[in-house]
Design a protein around this motif. Structure first.
Motif, mmCIF file in Angstrom:
data_model
loop_
_atom_site.group_PDB
_atom_site.id
_atom_site.type_symbol
_atom_site.label_atom_id
_atom_site.label_comp_id
_atom_site.label_asym_id
_atom_site.label_seq_id
_atom_site.Cartn_x
_atom_site.Cartn_y
_atom_site.Cartn_z
ATOM 1 N N LEU A 15 1.558 -15.170 -12.402
ATOM 2 C CA LEU A 15 1.162 -13.943 -11.303
ATOM 3 C C LEU A 15 -0.116 -13.331 -11.702
ATOM 4 C CD1 LEU A 15 3.533 -11.259 -10.011
ATOM 5 C CD2 LEU A 15 1.264 -10.436 -11.238
ATOM 6 N N THR A 16 -0.830 -13.355 -10.565
ATOM 7 C CA THR A 16 -2.228 -12.407 -10.803
ATOM 8 C C THR A 16 -2.327 -11.327 -9.756
ATOM 9 O OG1 THR A 16 -3.432 -14.033 -9.383
ATOM 10 C CG2 THR A 16 -3.590 -14.622 -11.691
ATOM 11 N N GLY A 17 -2.686 -10.172 -10.367
ATOM 12 C CA GLY A 17 -2.928 -9.028 -9.403
ATOM 13 C C GLY A 17 -3.870 -8.071 -9.725
ATOM 14 N N THR A 18 -3.926 -7.245 -8.668
ATOM 15 C CA THR A 18 -5.166 -6.143 -8.696
ATOM 16 C C THR A 18 -4.308 -4.831 -8.038
ATOM 17 O OG1 THR A 18 -5.797 -6.659 -6.394
ATOM 18 C CG2 THR A 18 -6.983 -7.619 -8.458
ATOM 19 N N ILE A 19 -5.033 -3.724 -8.787
ATOM 20 C CA ILE A 19 -4.688 -2.661 -8.130
ATOM 21 C C ILE A 19 -5.918 -1.647 -7.779
ATOM 22 C CG2 ILE A 19 -3.666 -0.089 -8.831
ATOM 23 C CD1 ILE A 19 -1.428 -1.677 -10.434
ATOM 24 N N THR A 20 -5.791 -1.161 -6.454
ATOM 25 C CA THR A 20 -7.096 -0.685 -5.888
ATOM 26 C C THR A 20 -6.612 1.031 -5.561
ATOM 27 O OG1 THR A 20 -7.830 -2.703 -5.078
ATOM 28 C CG2 THR A 20 -8.755 -0.619 -4.156
ATOM 29 N N PRO A 21 -7.247 1.947 -6.121
ATOM 30 C CA PRO A 21 -6.956 3.171 -5.622
ATOM 31 C C PRO A 21 -7.046 3.425 -4.285
ATOM 32 C CG PRO A 21 -8.245 3.231 -7.723
ATOM 33 C CD PRO A 21 -8.299 1.812 -7.080
ATOM 34 N N GLY A 22 -6.454 4.578 -3.588
ATOM 35 C CA GLY A 22 -6.941 4.970 -2.260
ATOM 36 C C GLY A 22 -6.125 4.373 -1.314
ATOM 37 N N THR B 277 0.817 -1.150 -0.105
ATOM 38 C CA THR B 277 -0.003 0.144 -0.022
ATOM 39 C C THR B 277 0.973 1.230 0.002
ATOM 40 O OG1 THR B 277 -1.787 -1.042 1.450
ATOM 41 C CG2 THR B 277 -1.843 1.212 1.199
ATOM 42 N N VAL B 278 0.617 2.062 -0.866
ATOM 43 C CA VAL B 278 1.348 3.285 -1.108
ATOM 44 C C VAL B 278 0.394 4.414 -0.823
ATOM 45 C CG1 VAL B 278 2.463 4.950 -2.569
ATOM 46 C CG2 VAL B 278 2.848 2.674 -3.086
ATOM 47 N N LEU B 279 0.741 4.843 0.510
ATOM 48 C CA LEU B 279 -0.101 5.813 0.964
ATOM 49 C C LEU B 279 -0.067 7.462 0.539
ATOM 50 C CD1 LEU B 279 0.089 4.692 4.610
ATOM 51 C CD2 LEU B 279 -1.669 4.400 3.135
ATOM 52 N N ARG B 280 1.225 7.738 -0.078
ATOM 53 C CA ARG B 280 1.403 8.915 -0.689
ATOM 54 C C ARG B 280 2.879 8.698 -1.464
ATOM 55 N NH1 ARG B 280 3.563 12.730 4.345
ATOM 56 N NH2 ARG B 280 5.861 12.521 3.840
ATOM 57 N N PRO B 281 2.799 9.369 -2.409
ATOM 58 C CA PRO B 281 4.285 9.338 -3.207
ATOM 59 C C PRO B 281 5.390 9.724 -2.351
ATOM 60 C CG PRO B 281 2.645 10.698 -4.394
ATOM 61 C CD PRO B 281 2.085 10.490 -3.130
ATOM 62 N N ILE B 282 6.695 8.886 -2.583
ATOM 63 C CA ILE B 282 7.790 8.905 -1.498
ATOM 64 C C ILE B 282 8.872 9.408 -2.541
ATOM 65 C CG2 ILE B 282 9.119 7.954 -0.131
ATOM 66 C CD1 ILE B 282 7.398 5.643 0.093
ATOM 67 N N ASP B 283 9.426 10.579 -2.200
ATOM 68 C CA ASP B 283 10.524 11.236 -2.864
ATOM 69 C C ASP B 283 11.754 10.637 -2.366
ATOM 70 O OD1 ASP B 283 12.892 13.418 -3.206
ATOM 71 O OD2 ASP B 283 11.374 13.873 -4.539
ATOM 72 N N ALA C 108 5.907 -1.359 -13.984
ATOM 73 C CA ALA C 108 6.536 -0.683 -14.849
ATOM 74 C C ALA C 108 5.766 -0.551 -16.114
ATOM 75 C CB ALA C 108 7.945 -1.104 -15.222
ATOM 76 N N ALA C 109 5.000 -1.726 -16.395
ATOM 77 C CA ALA C 109 4.214 -1.840 -17.697
ATOM 78 C C ALA C 109 2.936 -0.800 -17.348
ATOM 79 C CB ALA C 109 3.674 -3.141 -17.824
ATOM 80 N N LEU C 110 2.482 -0.625 -16.174
ATOM 81 C CA LEU C 110 1.216 0.297 -15.910
ATOM 82 C C LEU C 110 1.693 1.711 -15.377
ATOM 83 C CD1 LEU C 110 -0.589 -2.393 -13.655
ATOM 84 C CD2 LEU C 110 -1.054 -1.743 -16.014
ATOM 85 N N GLU C 111 3.206 2.036 -15.652
ATOM 86 C CA GLU C 111 3.326 3.302 -15.189
ATOM 87 C C GLU C 111 2.564 4.503 -16.134
ATOM 88 O OE1 GLU C 111 7.638 4.066 -13.439
ATOM 89 O OE2 GLU C 111 7.671 3.190 -15.323
ATOM 90 N N GLY C 112 2.219 5.500 -15.459
ATOM 91 C CA GLY C 112 1.616 6.516 -16.119
ATOM 92 C C GLY C 112 -0.085 6.295 -15.993
ATOM 93 N N ARG C 113 -0.182 5.086 -15.605
ATOM 94 C CA ARG C 113 -1.752 4.810 -15.068
ATOM 95 C C ARG C 113 -1.906 4.705 -13.547
ATOM 96 N NH1 ARG C 113 -3.047 -0.248 -19.070
ATOM 97 N NH2 ARG C 113 -0.778 -0.295 -18.954
ATOM 98 N N LEU C 114 -0.907 4.782 -12.810
ATOM 99 C CA LEU C 114 -1.025 4.471 -11.376
ATOM 100 C C LEU C 114 -1.867 5.677 -10.762
ATOM 101 C CD1 LEU C 114 2.068 2.326 -10.911
ATOM 102 C CD2 LEU C 114 -0.299 1.514 -11.204
ATOM 103 N N PRO C 115 -2.480 5.721 -9.753
ATOM 104 C CA PRO C 115 -2.832 6.531 -8.786
ATOM 105 C C PRO C 115 -1.774 6.886 -8.040
ATOM 106 C CG PRO C 115 -3.966 4.760 -8.133
ATOM 107 C CD PRO C 115 -3.080 4.343 -9.502
ATOM 108 N N SER C 116 -1.925 8.112 -7.606
ATOM 109 C CA SER C 116 -0.671 8.526 -6.259
ATOM 110 C C SER C 116 -0.709 7.639 -4.968
ATOM 111 C CB SER C 116 -0.976 10.050 -6.091
ATOM 112 O OG SER C 116 -2.309 10.520 -5.186
#
Length: 278
Positions: A271-278, A103-109, A223-231
């Motif tokens: 591999l199977t996976g899911t991405i859930t925003p928030g 879980t990414v709670l916010r972008p990390i610099d 990497a294949a989904l970069e540009g489509r990932l939420p923050s």
């Protein structure tokens, strides 16, 4: 009550597999429960050269934002220290990484200092053996910004066989993975399990040749989904059949609810996976 152990410097991973191998010797005593210990390392900084090497190996863009899977690499030496400790209830060598949730709670610099924590929890029975979770967090300025759960299985029985072979999906991106994927990822991740780097090591565990790291495959999917990932989002994957190296696989993704689903597939799902925003 969980005992907190603070480390003033990062533990290395070089000797962990040697320690784990010694733990397989007959007569080694193992505890019945997971250790009530949380390892903490504060003020961890990111080596930008290392981050760039990691990004290249995983096919990620070179940016100052940490990929979702990178804090897992930072926390991995702490997890290795726990799993290779004397008395850990399951031997580290032979553990199978069956799933991972981040879980990414916010972008990390890359410039922030991170406080890392790692502990083991949830030792439980499984139809094919016993499993547990390795829980990790990363915080910046006292605020949690990332957390991960890696589930490991110690097999004691064979269980059901693999799914029936299927043809490659008609859609998606074809990935041709070379024989050095395992060794290159081992060099940047610190995960030098010989099943990924050595033909002999792979054969000792029943594989005809080395297999790709599951966390490399997950990072390559992101990497294949970069540009489509939420923050902020949660990405959860199940590791199915191992990917033998070299190999050709296909990556597919599709929208699902507000996020997406994705797979890496060969003759069988890897591999199977899911991405859930928030």
């Amino acid at each position: 009550m969980v005992a907190v152990v603070e480390l003033t410097e990062g533990p290395g991973t070089g000797g962990a597999y040697a320690k784990a191998a010694l733990g397989l010797l007959p007569g080694r005593r193992r505890d019945d429960a997971l250790p009530d210990v949380e390892l903490v390392r504060r003020g961890v900084t990111v080596d930008r050269d290392h981050l760039a090497r990691y990004d290249r190996v995983c096919g990620l863009r070179l940016t100052d934002a940490l990929p979702a899977t990178y804090p897992h690499v930072l926390a991995f030496p702490l997890a290795m220290r726990l799993m290779s400790a004397p008395g850990f209830p399951l031997p580290m060598i032979g553990l199978v990484h069956v799933s991972n949730r981040i879980t990414v709670l916010r972008p990390i610099d890359a410039g922030v200092r991170l406080d890392l924590t790692v502990r083991a929890a949830g030792l439980r029975d499984h139809p094919r053996g016993r499993q547990f979770d390795m829980l990790a967090t990363a915080s910046a300025d006292g605020v949690q910004v990332w957390r991960g759960v890696s589930t490991y299985l110690r097999k004691t029985s064979s269980g059901p066989g693999p799914d029936a072979p299927d043809p490659l999906p008609a859609a998606g991106s074809v990935w041709r993975l070379g024989p050095r994927v395992g060794t290159e990822y081992a060099a940047v991740s610190g995960d030098r399990n010989p099943i990924h780097t050595s033909r002999l090591g792979a054969r000792l565990f029943g594989f005809p040749r080395p297999i790709a790291h599951g966390m490399w495959t997950k990072a390559r999917c992101l990497a294949a989904l970069e540009g489509r990932l939420p923050s902020a989002y949660t990405v959860e994957v199940a590791f199915k059949q191992p990917i033998l190296l070299p190999s050709t696989v296909r990556f597919t993704s599709s929208p699902a609810n507000a996020g997406c689903e994705f797979t890496v597939h060969g003759k069988r799902p890897h591999l199977t996976g899911t991405i859930t925003p928030g």
